[in-house]
Motif scaffolding. Sequence first.
Motif, PDB file in Angstrom:
ATOM      1  N   LEU A  21      -6.936   3.729  -5.539  1.00  0.00           N
ATOM      2  CA  LEU A  21      -8.255   3.823  -4.913  1.00  0.00           C
ATOM      3  C   LEU A  21      -8.415   5.190  -4.267  1.00  0.00           C
ATOM      4  O   LEU A  21      -7.458   5.755  -3.743  1.00  0.00           O
ATOM      5  N   SER A  22      -9.642   5.693  -4.259  1.00  0.00           N
ATOM      6  CA  SER A  22      -9.980   6.924  -3.558  1.00  0.00           C
ATOM      7  C   SER A  22     -10.686   6.526  -2.269  1.00  0.00           C
ATOM      8  O   SER A  22     -11.695   5.834  -2.293  1.00  0.00           O
ATOM      9  N   VAL A  23     -10.131   6.952  -1.124  1.00  0.00           N
ATOM     10  CA  VAL A  23     -10.654   6.561   0.183  1.00  0.00           C
ATOM     11  C   VAL A  23     -11.103   7.808   0.929  1.00  0.00           C
ATOM     12  O   VAL A  23     -10.338   8.759   1.069  1.00  0.00           O
ATOM     13  N   ARG A  24     -12.335   7.780   1.413  1.00  0.00           N
ATOM     14  CA  ARG A  24     -12.858   8.883   2.229  1.00  0.00           C
ATOM     15  C   ARG A  24     -13.460   8.275   3.488  1.00  0.00           C
ATOM     16  O   ARG A  24     -14.374   7.452   3.414  1.00  0.00           O
ATOM     17  N   ILE A  25     -12.918   8.652   4.635  1.00  0.00           N
ATOM     18  CA  ILE A  25     -13.457   8.173   5.905  1.00  0.00           C
ATOM     19  C   ILE A  25     -14.715   8.975   6.202  1.00  0.00           C
ATOM     20  O   ILE A  25     -14.663  10.196   6.340  1.00  0.00           O
ATOM     21  N   LEU A  26     -15.838   8.293   6.302  1.00  0.00           N
ATOM     22  CA  LEU A  26     -17.110   8.963   6.562  1.00  0.00           C
ATOM     23  C   LEU A  26     -17.401   9.061   8.051  1.00  0.00           C
ATOM     24  O   LEU A  26     -18.036  10.004   8.499  1.00  0.00           O
ATOM     25  N   ARG A  27     -16.953   8.061   8.804  1.00  0.00           N
ATOM     26  CA  ARG A  27     -17.126   8.108  10.263  1.00  0.00           C
ATOM     27  C   ARG A  27     -16.051   7.268  10.908  1.00  0.00           C
ATOM     28  O   ARG A  27     -15.867   6.109  10.563  1.00  0.00           O
ATOM     29  N   GLU A  28     -15.338   7.885  11.834  1.00  0.00           N
ATOM     30  CA  GLU A  28     -14.322   7.159  12.584  1.00  0.00           C
ATOM     31  C   GLU A  28     -14.974   6.493  13.780  1.00  0.00           C
ATOM     32  O   GLU A  28     -15.989   6.973  14.290  1.00  0.00           O
ATOM     33  N   PRO A  29     -14.411   5.405  14.269  1.00  0.00           N
ATOM     34  CA  PRO A  29     -15.004   4.718  15.416  1.00  0.00           C
ATOM     35  C   PRO A  29     -14.904   5.562  16.692  1.00  0.00           C
ATOM     36  O   PRO A  29     -13.942   6.294  16.885  1.00  0.00           O
ATOM     37  N   THR A  30     -15.931   5.453  17.527  1.00  0.00           N
ATOM     38  CA  THR A  30     -15.943   6.079  18.847  1.00  0.00           C
ATOM     39  C   THR A  30     -16.400   5.020  19.846  1.00  0.00           C
ATOM     40  O   THR A  30     -16.775   3.912  19.458  1.00  0.00           O
TER      41      THR A  30
ATOM     42  N   ILE B 232       0.853  -1.190   0.000  1.00  0.00           N
ATOM     43  CA  ILE B 232       0.000   0.000   0.000  1.00  0.00           C
ATOM     44  C   ILE B 232       0.886   1.235   0.000  1.00  0.00           C
ATOM     45  O   ILE B 232       1.799   1.349   0.815  1.00  0.00           O
ATOM     46  N   THR B 233       0.606   2.169  -0.907  1.00  0.00           N
ATOM     47  CA  THR B 233       1.326   3.426  -0.987  1.00  0.00           C
ATOM     48  C   THR B 233       0.321   4.560  -1.006  1.00  0.00           C
ATOM     49  O   THR B 233      -0.657   4.510  -1.773  1.00  0.00           O
ATOM     50  N   GLU B 234       0.533   5.570  -0.160  1.00  0.00           N
ATOM     51  CA  GLU B 234      -0.320   6.750  -0.212  1.00  0.00           C
ATOM     52  C   GLU B 234       0.170   7.626  -1.351  1.00  0.00           C
ATOM     53  O   GLU B 234       1.346   7.942  -1.447  1.00  0.00           O
ATOM     54  N   VAL B 235      -0.751   8.007  -2.243  1.00  0.00           N
ATOM     55  CA  VAL B 235      -0.402   8.793  -3.418  1.00  0.00           C
ATOM     56  C   VAL B 235      -0.628  10.279  -3.154  1.00  0.00           C
ATOM     57  O   VAL B 235       0.211  11.114  -3.440  1.00  0.00           O
ATOM     58  N   GLU B 236      -1.800  10.599  -2.578  1.00  0.00           N
ATOM     59  CA  GLU B 236      -2.176  11.996  -2.410  1.00  0.00           C
ATOM     60  C   GLU B 236      -3.226  12.103  -1.320  1.00  0.00           C
ATOM     61  O   GLU B 236      -4.038  11.214  -1.136  1.00  0.00           O
ATOM     62  N   ARG B 237      -3.225  13.233  -0.605  1.00  0.00           N
ATOM     63  CA  ARG B 237      -4.229  13.481   0.421  1.00  0.00           C
ATOM     64  C   ARG B 237      -4.795  14.871   0.187  1.00  0.00           C
ATOM     65  O   ARG B 237      -4.054  15.836   0.080  1.00  0.00           O
ATOM     66  N   GLN B 238      -6.140  14.959   0.092  1.00  0.00           N
ATOM     67  CA  GLN B 238      -6.820  16.234  -0.072  1.00  0.00           C
ATOM     68  C   GLN B 238      -7.947  16.289   0.944  1.00  0.00           C
ATOM     69  O   GLN B 238      -8.985  15.685   0.746  1.00  0.00           O
ATOM     70  N   GLY B 239      -7.717  17.005   2.056  1.00  0.00           N
ATOM     71  CA  GLY B 239      -8.732  17.080   3.101  1.00  0.00           C
ATOM     72  C   GLY B 239      -8.989  15.711   3.688  1.00  0.00           C
ATOM     73  O   GLY B 239      -8.066  15.049   4.145  1.00  0.00           O
ATOM     74  N   ILE B 240     -10.242  15.256   3.621  1.00  0.00           N
ATOM     75  CA  ILE B 240     -10.587  13.965   4.209  1.00  0.00           C
ATOM     76  C   ILE B 240     -10.533  12.831   3.188  1.00  0.00           C
ATOM     77  O   ILE B 240     -10.829  11.695   3.509  1.00  0.00           O
ATOM     78  N   THR B 241     -10.161  13.159   1.952  1.00  0.00           N
ATOM     79  CA  THR B 241     -10.048  12.135   0.913  1.00  0.00           C
ATOM     80  C   THR B 241      -8.581  11.857   0.652  1.00  0.00           C
ATOM     81  O   THR B 241      -7.774  12.767   0.607  1.00  0.00           O
ATOM     82  N   GLN B 242      -8.255  10.585   0.507  1.00  0.00           N
ATOM     83  CA  GLN B 242      -6.880  10.238   0.196  1.00  0.00           C
ATOM     84  C   GLN B 242      -6.887   9.210  -0.920  1.00  0.00           C
ATOM     85  O   GLN B 242      -7.801   8.410  -1.042  1.00  0.00           O
ATOM     86  N   LYS B 243      -5.891   9.319  -1.761  1.00  0.00           N
ATOM     87  CA  LYS B 243      -5.721   8.354  -2.840  1.00  0.00           C
ATOM     88  C   LYS B 243      -4.575   7.435  -2.441  1.00  0.00           C
ATOM     89  O   LYS B 243      -3.524   7.902  -2.011  1.00  0.00           O
ATOM     90  N   ILE B 244      -4.823   6.134  -2.551  1.00  0.00           N
ATOM     91  CA  ILE B 244      -3.793   5.148  -2.230  1.00  0.00           C
ATOM     92  C   ILE B 244      -3.672   4.173  -3.393  1.00  0.00           C
ATOM     93  O   ILE B 244      -4.586   4.070  -4.215  1.00  0.00           O
ATOM     94  N   LYS B 245      -2.540   3.502  -3.452  1.00  0.00           N
ATOM     95  CA  LYS B 245      -2.353   2.426  -4.415  1.00  0.00           C
ATOM     96  C   LYS B 245      -2.196   1.140  -3.631  1.00  0.00           C
ATOM     97  O   LYS B 245      -1.412   1.078  -2.686  1.00  0.00           O
ATOM     98  N   ILE B 246      -2.965   0.139  -4.006  1.00  0.00           N
ATOM     99  CA  ILE B 246      -2.798  -1.203  -3.462  1.00  0.00           C
ATOM    100  C   ILE B 246      -2.279  -2.034  -4.614  1.00  0.00           C
ATOM    101  O   ILE B 246      -2.969  -2.217  -5.615  1.00  0.00           O
ATOM    102  N   ASN B 247      -1.016  -2.489  -4.459  1.00  0.00           N
ATOM    103  CA  ASN B 247      -0.244  -3.022  -5.566  1.00  0.00           C
ATOM    104  C   ASN B 247      -0.232  -1.924  -6.629  1.00  0.00           C
ATOM    105  O   ASN B 247       0.301  -0.871  -6.369  1.00  0.00           O
ATOM    106  N   ASP B 248      -0.814  -2.070  -7.785  1.00  0.00           N
ATOM    107  CA  ASP B 248      -0.790  -0.997  -8.780  1.00  0.00           C
ATOM    108  C   ASP B 248      -2.175  -0.419  -9.059  1.00  0.00           C
ATOM    109  O   ASP B 248      -2.361   0.292 -10.039  1.00  0.00           O
ATOM    110  N   VAL B 249      -3.150  -0.713  -8.211  1.00  0.00           N
ATOM    111  CA  VAL B 249      -4.510  -0.222  -8.407  1.00  0.00           C
ATOM    112  C   VAL B 249      -4.724   0.987  -7.505  1.00  0.00           C
ATOM    113  O   VAL B 249      -4.563   0.909  -6.281  1.00  0.00           O
TER     114      VAL B 249
END
Length: 177
Positions: free
Chosen positions: A39-48, A20-37
Motif C-alpha cells: 500500500l502507498s500511504v500519505r499522511i495528509l493531516r496529522e491530528p492536533t 505490517i512491514t515498511e518497504v520504503e519511505r519517500q518524503g511524506i509518502t511511505q510504502k508498507i506491506k500488510i501481509n503481502d499486499v
Amino acid sequence: MSKESKQIRRLTVNGRTWAITEVERQGITQKIKINDVELSVRILREPTDDQPDLVANINGKVLIARREEDRDGSDYLIRLNGRLLKVSLEGRKQLSQNAGISETVLGPVVITAPMSGRIVSLKASRNTSVTKGQPLAVLEAMKMENEIVSLKTGIVKEVYVKPGTLVKAGDKLCLLE
C-alpha cells in the motif's frame, strides 16, 4: 529507510491481526506491506488539539481517523470514516523512539485537498512565506471546517483555488517551494 531497518509489526483490528512491514519511505509518502499486499500511504493531516482527525490517502482513498479513547495503553478505540474499531499495534514503543526526529521535505510540494468539499477561506496568498504546520486554507466538508496546513517551511508560489471553489480529494490547492 534501508532494507536492513525494516521492522515487522502486528496490527490488530477488532480481533483480526495483520503483519505490517515498511518497504520504503519517500518524503511524506511511505510504502508498507500488510501481509503481502503493498500500500502507498500519505499522511495528509496529522491530528492536533484543534483538529483531532488524522487524514491519510491510502492507495488513492482518503481515510479519516480519530482516536476516541485510550483503553489500557496499548489498545485504542478509533473511529475510521465513522466506524468504531478496537485497534492495537505491537511494536509501538519502537516507533516512538524516532518520534523526535523531524522529516525534512525537500523541493517543491503541491498541497492537495484531503477530501471533497468547498474552500471557505485562504490563509496564505502567492509569494507569502509560511512555516511548517501553518494554515493555508480552510476546507468545509461534511459540515465541518478543516484547516489545510503547510507540510514545510517555504514560500507559496502558486494558489490554484479561491474561496467558494468546490474541490475533490486530490485536487491541487497550492504550490510551496
